[in-house]
Scaffold this motif. Sequence first.
Motif, mmCIF file in Angstrom:
data_model
loop_
_atom_site.group_PDB
_atom_site.id
_atom_site.type_symbol
_atom_site.label_atom_id
_atom_site.label_comp_id
_atom_site.label_asym_id
_atom_site.label_seq_id
_atom_site.Cartn_x
_atom_site.Cartn_y
_atom_site.Cartn_z
ATOM 1 N N ASP A 260 12.215 17.863 -52.644
ATOM 2 C CA ASP A 260 11.803 19.123 -53.242
ATOM 3 C C ASP A 260 11.143 20.061 -52.235
ATOM 4 O OD1 ASP A 260 10.854 17.722 -56.487
ATOM 5 O OD2 ASP A 260 12.783 18.427 -55.729
ATOM 6 N N SER A 261 10.471 19.508 -51.251
ATOM 7 C CA SER A 261 9.732 20.332 -50.308
ATOM 8 C C SER A 261 10.635 21.199 -49.436
ATOM 9 C CB SER A 261 8.828 19.464 -49.430
ATOM 10 O OG SER A 261 9.596 18.572 -48.633
ATOM 11 N N MET A 262 11.888 20.801 -49.276
ATOM 12 C CA MET A 262 12.805 21.577 -48.446
ATOM 13 C C MET A 262 14.090 21.966 -49.163
ATOM 14 S SD MET A 262 12.484 19.999 -44.607
ATOM 15 C CE MET A 262 12.950 21.574 -43.872
ATOM 16 N N LYS A 263 14.193 21.622 -50.423
ATOM 17 C CA LYS A 263 15.400 21.931 -51.176
ATOM 18 C C LYS A 263 15.645 23.431 -51.191
ATOM 19 C CE LYS A 263 17.727 20.529 -55.439
ATOM 20 N NZ LYS A 263 17.573 19.768 -56.707
ATOM 21 N N GLY A 264 16.881 23.813 -50.924
ATOM 22 C CA GLY A 264 17.250 25.210 -50.862
ATOM 23 C C GLY A 264 17.174 25.795 -49.471
ATOM 24 N N ARG A 265 16.521 25.111 -48.550
ATOM 25 C CA ARG A 265 16.386 25.590 -47.183
ATOM 26 C C ARG A 265 17.145 24.738 -46.182
ATOM 27 N NH1 ARG A 265 11.597 25.465 -44.849
ATOM 28 N NH2 ARG A 265 10.621 23.911 -46.212
ATOM 29 N N VAL A 266 17.627 23.589 -46.618
ATOM 30 C CA VAL A 266 18.336 22.687 -45.716
ATOM 31 C C VAL A 266 19.652 22.256 -46.332
ATOM 32 C CG1 VAL A 266 16.254 21.859 -44.576
ATOM 33 C CG2 VAL A 266 17.098 20.687 -46.613
ATOM 34 N N THR A 267 20.604 21.958 -45.464
ATOM 35 C CA THR A 267 21.900 21.450 -45.882
ATOM 36 C C THR A 267 22.294 20.304 -44.963
ATOM 37 O OG1 THR A 267 22.614 23.623 -46.689
ATOM 38 C CG2 THR A 267 24.319 21.967 -46.314
ATOM 39 N N SER B 57 14.990 29.318 -42.871
ATOM 40 C CA SER B 57 13.704 29.780 -43.395
ATOM 41 C C SER B 57 12.587 28.796 -43.084
ATOM 42 C CB SER B 57 13.814 30.015 -44.906
ATOM 43 O OG SER B 57 14.812 30.968 -45.203
ATOM 44 N N LEU B 58 12.513 28.401 -41.842
ATOM 45 C CA LEU B 58 11.544 27.393 -41.440
ATOM 46 C C LEU B 58 10.121 27.940 -41.465
ATOM 47 C CD1 LEU B 58 13.555 25.768 -38.554
ATOM 48 C CD2 LEU B 58 12.897 24.663 -40.694
ATOM 49 N N ASN B 59 9.200 27.068 -41.799
ATOM 50 C CA ASN B 59 7.781 27.387 -41.868
ATOM 51 C C ASN B 59 7.018 26.513 -40.886
ATOM 52 O OD1 ASN B 59 8.164 29.133 -44.219
ATOM 53 N ND2 ASN B 59 8.430 27.226 -45.385
ATOM 54 N N PRO B 60 5.814 26.939 -40.484
ATOM 55 C CA PRO B 60 5.016 26.088 -39.597
ATOM 56 C C PRO B 60 4.798 24.679 -40.147
ATOM 57 C CG PRO B 60 4.096 28.280 -39.643
ATOM 58 C CD PRO B 60 5.193 28.265 -40.668
ATOM 59 N N GLU B 61 4.724 24.542 -41.457
ATOM 60 C CA GLU B 61 4.536 23.219 -42.040
ATOM 61 C C GLU B 61 5.760 22.326 -41.911
ATOM 62 O OE1 GLU B 61 4.042 26.144 -43.565
ATOM 63 O OE2 GLU B 61 4.822 26.156 -45.610
ATOM 64 N N ASP B 62 6.870 22.884 -41.465
ATOM 65 C CA ASP B 62 8.054 22.083 -41.189
ATOM 66 C C ASP B 62 7.996 21.424 -39.817
ATOM 67 O OD1 ASP B 62 9.383 22.714 -43.652
ATOM 68 O OD2 ASP B 62 9.941 24.655 -42.798
ATOM 69 N N THR B 63 6.982 21.737 -39.040
ATOM 70 C CA THR B 63 6.829 21.135 -37.724
ATOM 71 C C THR B 63 6.675 19.627 -37.857
ATOM 72 O OG1 THR B 63 5.852 23.117 -36.743
ATOM 73 C CG2 THR B 63 5.374 21.015 -35.673
ATOM 74 N N ALA B 64 7.537 18.886 -37.181
ATOM 75 C CA ALA B 64 7.537 17.433 -37.272
ATOM 76 C C ALA B 64 8.583 16.887 -36.317
ATOM 77 C CB ALA B 64 7.844 16.975 -38.703
ATOM 78 N N VAL B 65 8.568 15.580 -36.162
ATOM 79 C CA VAL B 65 9.677 14.895 -35.522
ATOM 80 C C VAL B 65 10.676 14.542 -36.609
ATOM 81 C CG1 VAL B 65 10.415 12.904 -34.171
ATOM 82 C CG2 VAL B 65 8.223 13.994 -33.679
ATOM 83 N N GLY C 103 17.229 6.668 -35.380
ATOM 84 C CA GLY C 103 17.246 7.290 -34.075
ATOM 85 C C GLY C 103 15.840 7.451 -33.532
ATOM 86 N N GLN C 104 15.736 7.991 -32.321
ATOM 87 C CA GLN C 104 14.446 8.169 -31.674
ATOM 88 C C GLN C 104 13.718 9.428 -32.129
ATOM 89 O OE1 GLN C 104 12.952 5.874 -29.517
ATOM 90 N NE2 GLN C 104 14.653 4.647 -30.327
ATOM 91 N N GLY C 105 14.417 10.333 -32.749
ATOM 92 C CA GLY C 105 13.812 11.537 -33.269
ATOM 93 C C GLY C 105 13.967 12.729 -32.344
ATOM 94 N N THR C 106 13.889 13.912 -32.925
ATOM 95 C CA THR C 106 13.906 15.152 -32.170
ATOM 96 C C THR C 106 12.803 16.060 -32.701
ATOM 97 O OG1 THR C 106 15.298 17.003 -31.416
ATOM 98 C CG2 THR C 106 15.644 16.238 -33.676
ATOM 99 N N GLN C 107 12.052 16.654 -31.793
ATOM 100 C CA GLN C 107 10.894 17.456 -32.166
ATOM 101 C C GLN C 107 11.322 18.838 -32.632
ATOM 102 O OE1 GLN C 107 7.375 16.715 -32.075
ATOM 103 N NE2 GLN C 107 7.310 18.665 -33.208
ATOM 104 N N VAL C 108 10.796 19.237 -33.774
ATOM 105 C CA VAL C 108 10.963 20.590 -34.287
ATOM 106 C C VAL C 108 9.584 21.216 -34.399
ATOM 107 C CG1 VAL C 108 11.637 22.010 -36.257
ATOM 108 C CG2 VAL C 108 13.096 20.116 -35.520
ATOM 109 N N THR C 109 9.391 22.336 -33.730
ATOM 110 C CA THR C 109 8.125 23.053 -33.775
ATOM 111 C C THR C 109 8.378 24.471 -34.258
ATOM 112 O OG1 THR C 109 7.244 21.749 -31.935
ATOM 113 C CG2 THR C 109 6.107 23.791 -32.478
ATOM 114 N N VAL C 110 7.681 24.858 -35.309
ATOM 115 C CA VAL C 110 7.833 26.185 -35.898
ATOM 116 C C VAL C 110 6.543 26.955 -35.678
ATOM 117 C CG1 VAL C 110 8.415 27.515 -37.941
ATOM 118 C CG2 VAL C 110 9.367 25.221 -37.629
ATOM 119 N N SER C 111 6.624 28.059 -34.977
ATOM 120 C CA SER C 111 5.456 28.874 -34.682
ATOM 121 C C SER C 111 5.294 29.964 -35.731
ATOM 122 C CB SER C 111 5.563 29.491 -33.290
ATOM 123 O OG SER C 111 6.681 30.367 -33.204
ATOM 124 N N SER C 112 4.052 30.348 -35.974
ATOM 125 C CA SER C 112 3.757 31.372 -36.960
ATOM 126 C C SER C 112 3.861 32.763 -36.377
ATOM 127 C CB SER C 112 2.366 31.154 -37.549
ATOM 128 O OG SER C 112 1.379 31.232 -36.537
#
Length: 117
Positions: free
Chosen positions: A60-67, A83-91, A108-117
């Motif tokens: 629910d937290s990302m529904k409609g913004r991700v596919t 429509s990424l938000n700073p709160e989407d920042t995560a691995v 997997g090992q993960g990939t860093q996503v950082t969203v700036s305001s």
Amino acid sequence: QVQLVESGGGLVQAGGSLKLSCAASGSISLATMAWYRQAPGKQRELVASIVYGGDTTYTDSMKGRVTISRDNAKNTVYLQMNSLNPEDTAVYYCNARRTLINWYNYWGQGTQVTVSS
């Protein structure tokens, strides 16, 4: 063992988009593929999943913004994020899982996503 390698993460401004890729070293036939994310100090949470036949689920937290999508011939799964938000920042982690015949569960090992305001 199936090896998963994520790519496509990086720095993006709020409101921007990213497309993540997860390449599997082996066949992902009959596997459920999923994307999870984990922010510092937080629990890992499901973002989206897709079964081999194409049915999808979203948190629910990302529904409609991700596919989430997959290319079984290329053994690759994708996550389009908009429509990424700073709160989407995560691995962001890719997961491949079978719960029936030939059970397995790989990360997997993960990939860093950082969203700036």
